[in-house]
Design a protein around this motif. Structure first.
Motif, short mmCIF file in Angstrom:
data_model
loop_
_atom_site.label_atom_id
_atom_site.label_comp_id
_atom_site.label_asym_id
_atom_site.label_seq_id
_atom_site.Cartn_x
_atom_site.Cartn_y
_atom_site.Cartn_z
N GLN A 144 0.84 -1.20 0.00
CA GLN A 144 0.00 0.00 0.00
C GLN A 144 0.87 1.25 0.00
O GLN A 144 1.83 1.36 0.76
N ARG A 145 0.52 2.22 -0.83
CA ARG A 145 1.26 3.48 -0.90
C ARG A 145 0.99 4.27 0.38
O ARG A 145 -0.17 4.51 0.75
N VAL A 146 2.05 4.71 1.04
CA VAL A 146 1.90 5.39 2.34
C VAL A 146 2.80 6.61 2.41
O VAL A 146 3.74 6.77 1.62
N HIS A 214 -11.07 11.85 10.48
CA HIS A 214 -11.58 11.01 9.39
C HIS A 214 -13.02 10.58 9.66
O HIS A 214 -13.87 10.61 8.76
N PRO A 226 -6.62 11.52 5.62
CA PRO A 226 -5.99 10.19 5.57
C PRO A 226 -6.00 9.53 6.94
O PRO A 226 -6.00 10.20 7.98
N ARG A 227 -5.99 8.18 6.93
CA ARG A 227 -5.99 7.42 8.18
C ARG A 227 -4.61 6.80 8.44
O ARG A 227 -3.85 6.53 7.51
N VAL A 229 -1.91 3.89 9.14
CA VAL A 229 -1.79 2.54 8.58
C VAL A 229 -1.02 1.68 9.57
O VAL A 229 -0.01 2.10 10.14
N GLU A 240 0.89 6.61 7.48
CA GLU A 240 -0.50 6.93 7.16
C GLU A 240 -0.75 6.78 5.66
O GLU A 240 0.19 6.65 4.86
N GLU A 241 -2.03 6.77 5.29
CA GLU A 241 -2.39 6.65 3.88
C GLU A 241 -1.78 7.79 3.08
O GLU A 241 -1.74 8.94 3.52
#
Length: 464
Positions: A144-146, A214, A226-227, A229, A240-241
């Protein structure tokens, strides 16, 4: 005092003296060189101005995170500071000198374990930005891109020393000008600023704030938060995202329709935080706001959030709404009876009370053609002067939230100079009052409020 206490006091005194000297070594040459620049202008020497601003930015960064934070705030206030300053200070939003990658490596190992590379792919060349507290990389976590935020080394010690120095200065001010410092809530404001800065140093707080924001905006199509991760939380590292986007000022430049749309999203977002959520992002400078490919406003860097008690929040909404409706005398009486003054209410003589209320009423009357959100700086200056003159205690939280509104209002007007902030704010204040009011209280709404309510009903097709 016991020897240990004397030793600690001596160490603290020496630390503050050293910090004062450090700041003086930056500030004194900066002031003297400014005089030299003005002299160069008089004799026609070109280029001195730009070199001085380069030196000023270097000095601010050298003074540490507290100075950088204050200049970041100034960069978002083109209504208070000259364009030359706001333009240069905007660089401090995300281009502060970064720390070396070996500090990042050490922080990631401490936070995520020595095997952090097994789950997190990070390239030191993909640095997204560096602020006063931390720097941010783009990376990949389990595919996942973070975004990965890492706190700068030594920043906690620097902030603690600056807060101690500020507290010392406030203590001196309270000794020599006790009334002014008390009624302007200077001590409370400095304490709140210190708490805010310290909370920003612990990225676990930011992770919690992001989750809460969020949740507040998850159903809002115009705002994205963004949340975090992963399950691990660390004071020094936050994963985070990743949300791709362009800086809000770049997005709005050259397109009036786009500028108005994103300004409205920002205005509605901050008013929702103030009026409905009572949880306000306290660091909304342009560097912390992006616009994604769906034209949604992205709110970043939530390390600073402001939340106040229910009763104080109710007082604040009532006061701001009275000012919005041009009911200055009512606003003055509400301030006198507010949470901050309940312990002192009655200590003032009737004449002082009347003069304070009259002063607020006159201030609001002068601004009938320039509503509260277009004159917040003038309002706050006048209110502070009246508070000192008539011994009225201002709630530090009220001042903080009012300034948060003003910052967003200034940003909106910077994006879209003709942005109708009042048209957005008025119905939202009324909605907030309706939410908090009983049916009995609704029957006592002012004629202005009832008129707005009827307009809302007509627009929504609800009938009279």
């Amino acid at each position: 005092p016991p020897p240990d206490a004397r030793r600690r006091r001596l160490e603290t005194t020496l630390r503050l003296l050293r910090r004062s000297c450090e700041l003086g070594l930056y500030v004194a040459p900066l002031a003297l060189s400014r005089v030299a620049v003005e002299a160069c202008k008089l004799v026609g020497i070109a280029g001195a101005e730009e070199r001085w601003w380069d030196y000023a930015l270097w000095s601010v960064e050298g003074m540490g995170p507290t100075a950088v934070k204050l200049c970041q705030w100034a960069a978002g206030r083109p209504d208070l500071f000259p364009a030359a300053a706001t333009k240069r200070f905007s660089r401090l939003h995300d281009a502060v000198r970064p720390h070396a990658f070996h500090h990042t490596d050490r922080a990631l190992a401490a936070a995520l374990g020595a095997d952090w590379r097994d789950t997190l792919e990070l390239d030191e060349r993909r640095l997204l930005g560096s602020g006063c507290i931390a720097q941010v990389y783009e990376g990949t976590h389990d595919g996942q891109r973070v975004a990965v935020k890492v706190v700068h080394p030594g920043v906690r010690e620097a902030v603690e020393t600056d807060m101690a120095l500020l507290a010392f200065c406030v203590g001196c001010g309270e000794r020599f000008a006790p009334d002014a410092f008390r009624y302007l809530a200077v001590g409370g404001s400095v304490h709140r600023f210190g708490a805010i800065m310290r909370s920003q140093l612990d990225l676990r707080t930011e992770a919690s704030n992001l989750e809460r924001l969020h949740a507040h905006f998850v159903r809002d199509d115009s705002v994205v938060v963004p949340r975090p991760v992963g399950r691990r939380r660390s004071p020094d590292v936050l994963v985070e995202e990743f949300v791709a986007g362009v800086p809000v000022l770049d997005f709005a430049r050259g397109d009036e329709a786009r500028a108005a749309k994103i300004a409205e999203a920002g205005a509605r977002a901050v008013l929702k935080m103030v009026l409905h959520h009572n949880f306000v992002h306290g660091d909304l400078h342009p560097g912390n706001m992006l616009v994604n490919d769906r034209a949604q406003l992205v709110l970043l860097d939530a390390g600073i959030c402001v939340e106040i008690g229910d009763r104080a929040h109710e007082d604040m909404v009532s006061i701001l709404k009275a000012m919005l409706e041009a009911r200055g005398a009512d606003a003055g009486r509400l301030i006198l009876g507010s949470h901050a003054n309940r312990g002192d209410f009655g200590a003032m003589d009737r004449e002082s009370e009347a003069r304070f209320v009259t002063g607020i009423d006159e201030m609001v009357a002068r601004s009938r053609d320039q509503p509260i959100f277009e004159s917040m700086a003038e309002y706050m200056s006048t209110i502070c002067g009246l508070a000192v003159s008539h011994r009225v205690v201002l709630d530090a939280s009220f001042v903080s939230v009012a300034l948060a509104i003003k910052i967003m209002e200034g940003l909106c007007l910077g994006i879209s100079p003709d942005f109708p902030f009042l048209e957005i704010a008025a119905p939202m204040f009324l909605q907030a009052q309706m939410t908090r009011s009983s049916q009995r209280e609704l029957g006592r709404l002012s004629a202005w409020s009832r008129g707005v309510l009827e307009d809302i009903k007509a627009k929504e097709g609800l009938g009279a």
